[in-house]
Design a protein around this motif. Sequence first.
Motif, PDB file in Angstrom:
ATOM      1  N   GLU A   1       0.949  -1.196  -0.048  1.00 44.81           N
ATOM      2  CA  GLU A   1      -0.189   0.270  -0.107  1.00 44.81           C
ATOM      3  C   GLU A   1       1.199   0.878  -0.420  1.00 44.81           C
ATOM      4  O   GLU A   1       1.596   1.493   0.907  1.00 44.81           O
ATOM      5  CB  GLU A   1      -1.199   0.212   1.194  1.00 44.81           C
ATOM      6  CG  GLU A   1      -1.807   1.122   1.362  1.00 44.81           C
ATOM      7  CD  GLU A   1      -2.981   1.084   2.642  1.00 44.81           C
ATOM      8  OE1 GLU A   1      -3.576   2.034   1.776  1.00 44.81           O
ATOM      9  OE2 GLU A   1      -2.646   0.040   3.163  1.00 44.81           O
ATOM     10  N   GLY A   2       0.965   1.999  -1.305  1.00 48.66           N
ATOM     11  CA  GLY A   2       2.270   2.870  -0.980  1.00 48.66           C
ATOM     12  C   GLY A   2       3.330   2.146  -1.146  1.00 48.66           C
ATOM     13  O   GLY A   2       3.368   1.557  -1.921  1.00 48.66           O
ATOM     14  N   LYS A   3       4.066   2.465  -0.680  1.00 46.37           N
ATOM     15  CA  LYS A   3       5.793   2.426  -0.739  1.00 46.37           C
ATOM     16  C   LYS A   3       5.548   1.315   1.269  1.00 46.37           C
ATOM     17  O   LYS A   3       6.673   0.336   1.571  1.00 46.37           O
ATOM     18  CB  LYS A   3       6.812   3.531  -0.318  1.00 46.37           C
ATOM     19  CG  LYS A   3       6.267   4.171  -1.051  1.00 46.37           C
ATOM     20  CD  LYS A   3       7.648   5.372  -0.578  1.00 46.37           C
ATOM     21  CE  LYS A   3       7.298   6.352  -1.757  1.00 46.37           C
ATOM     22  NZ  LYS A   3       8.753   7.828  -1.736  1.00 46.37           N
ATOM     23  N   ASN A   4       5.092   1.132   1.603  1.00 44.04           N
ATOM     24  CA  ASN A   4       4.177   0.019   2.680  1.00 44.04           C
ATOM     25  C   ASN A   4       4.586  -1.015   1.865  1.00 44.04           C
ATOM     26  O   ASN A   4       3.628  -1.255   0.925  1.00 44.04           O
ATOM     27  CB  ASN A   4       2.803   0.355   3.769  1.00 44.04           C
ATOM     28  CG  ASN A   4       4.164   1.429   3.815  1.00 44.04           C
ATOM     29  OD1 ASN A   4       4.968   2.092   4.525  1.00 44.04           O
ATOM     30  ND2 ASN A   4       2.431   2.535   4.716  1.00 44.04           N
ATOM     31  N   LEU A   5       4.632  -2.416   2.745  1.00 46.11           N
ATOM     32  CA  LEU A   5       5.558  -3.815   2.147  1.00 46.11           C
ATOM     33  C   LEU A   5       4.733  -4.534   3.413  1.00 46.11           C
ATOM     34  O   LEU A   5       5.372  -4.577   4.665  1.00 46.11           O
ATOM     35  CB  LEU A   5       6.231  -4.470   1.669  1.00 46.11           C
ATOM     36  CG  LEU A   5       6.732  -5.369   1.508  1.00 46.11           C
ATOM     37  CD1 LEU A   5       6.135  -6.221   0.582  1.00 46.11           C
ATOM     38  CD2 LEU A   5       8.548  -5.815   1.091  1.00 46.11           C
ATOM     39  N   VAL A   6       4.212  -5.630   3.210  1.00 46.71           N
ATOM     40  CA  VAL A   6       3.358  -6.627   4.180  1.00 46.71           C
ATOM     41  C   VAL A   6       4.146  -8.282   3.431  1.00 46.71           C
ATOM     42  O   VAL A   6       3.436  -8.510   1.623  1.00 46.71           O
ATOM     43  CB  VAL A   6       2.492  -6.543   4.813  1.00 46.71           C
ATOM     44  CG1 VAL A   6       1.834  -7.862   5.541  1.00 46.71           C
ATOM     45  CG2 VAL A   6       2.050  -5.252   5.303  1.00 46.71           C
ATOM     46  N   THR A   7       4.789  -9.282   3.645  1.00 43.82           N
ATOM     47  CA  THR A   7       4.617  -9.915   3.953  1.00 43.82           C
ATOM     48  C   THR A   7       4.307 -11.729   4.607  1.00 43.82           C
ATOM     49  O   THR A   7       4.443 -11.145   5.832  1.00 43.82           O
ATOM     50  CB  THR A   7       6.740 -10.826   2.576  1.00 43.82           C
ATOM     51  OG1 THR A   7       6.913 -10.832   4.394  1.00 43.82           O
ATOM     52  CG2 THR A   7       6.799  -9.190   1.948  1.00 43.82           C
ATOM     53  N   GLY A   8       4.542 -12.343   3.744  1.00 43.27           N
ATOM     54  CA  GLY A   8       3.879 -13.771   5.116  1.00 43.27           C
ATOM     55  C   GLY A   8       4.144 -14.886   4.774  1.00 43.27           C
ATOM     56  O   GLY A   8       3.881 -15.136   3.098  1.00 43.27           O
ATOM     57  N   GLU A   9       4.005 -16.032   5.135  1.00 43.57           N
ATOM     58  CA  GLU A   9       3.436 -17.453   4.614  1.00 43.57           C
ATOM     59  C   GLU A   9       1.819 -17.284   3.954  1.00 43.57           C
ATOM     60  O   GLU A   9       1.860 -17.740   3.083  1.00 43.57           O
ATOM     61  CB  GLU A   9       3.647 -18.041   5.963  1.00 43.57           C
ATOM     62  CG  GLU A   9       3.444 -19.936   5.570  1.00 43.57           C
ATOM     63  CD  GLU A   9       3.412 -20.511   6.221  1.00 43.57           C
ATOM     64  OE1 GLU A   9       3.209 -20.829   6.763  1.00 43.57           O
ATOM     65  OE2 GLU A   9       5.462 -20.624   6.506  1.00 43.57           O
ATOM     66  N   LYS A  10       0.653 -16.766   4.319  1.00 43.00           N
ATOM     67  CA  LYS A  10      -0.059 -16.469   3.828  1.00 43.00           C
ATOM     68  C   LYS A  10      -0.498 -15.239   4.278  1.00 43.00           C
ATOM     69  O   LYS A  10      -0.943 -14.815   5.590  1.00 43.00           O
ATOM     70  CB  LYS A  10      -0.702 -18.008   4.783  1.00 43.00           C
ATOM     71  CG  LYS A  10      -2.675 -17.813   4.113  1.00 43.00           C
ATOM     72  CD  LYS A  10      -2.624 -19.049   4.151  1.00 43.00           C
ATOM     73  CE  LYS A  10      -3.770 -19.501   6.031  1.00 43.00           C
ATOM     74  NZ  LYS A  10      -4.546 -20.652   6.554  1.00 43.00           N
TER      75      LYS A  10
END
Length: 161
Positions: A126-135
């Motif tokens: 969202e914009g320059k923000n990033l979220v990663t994960g397994e699911k």
Amino acid sequence: MSIQRISKLIVILIFLVFINSVIAEEKKEMAEPIVITSKTLINDSKAKTATFEGNVVAKRGEVTLYAGKMIVYYEDEQKGGNIKMIEAIGNVKLIKADRVITSHKATYYHEPEERVVFTGEPRATEGKNLVTGEKITYFMKDDRSLVEKSKVYLKEKKTEK
């Protein structure tokens, strides 16, 4: 005009405004159709599936889902022919406004709670923000996400509009 008559008119106006807002909310909640386009479509009436391949795009309202292949599982006509589940496979990307979620695979479930589950290196921006994960599970009606084994990179604050 008497005070009683004015009071009655005010009550009627308030009632009409209330009814109007209820009707407007019901119209918003009416399901918009899912429109799917692709290079090819194979329908299997026995298995109750429709397989879309090649530059697949599924659009519903302000949400667009892209994939290399999508398999739509639907009920039989006697039960309404509604979509039960959609599997999106290969270069999956969901876009809603400035939010983007990518993964190798995504599965859309209509019930019990309308949601999309992203697996295979899911990433949400969202914009320059990033979220990663397994699911990543995106709950569509609530506009919220659940990320399992998450890692968050915040680069900008969200500003109120």
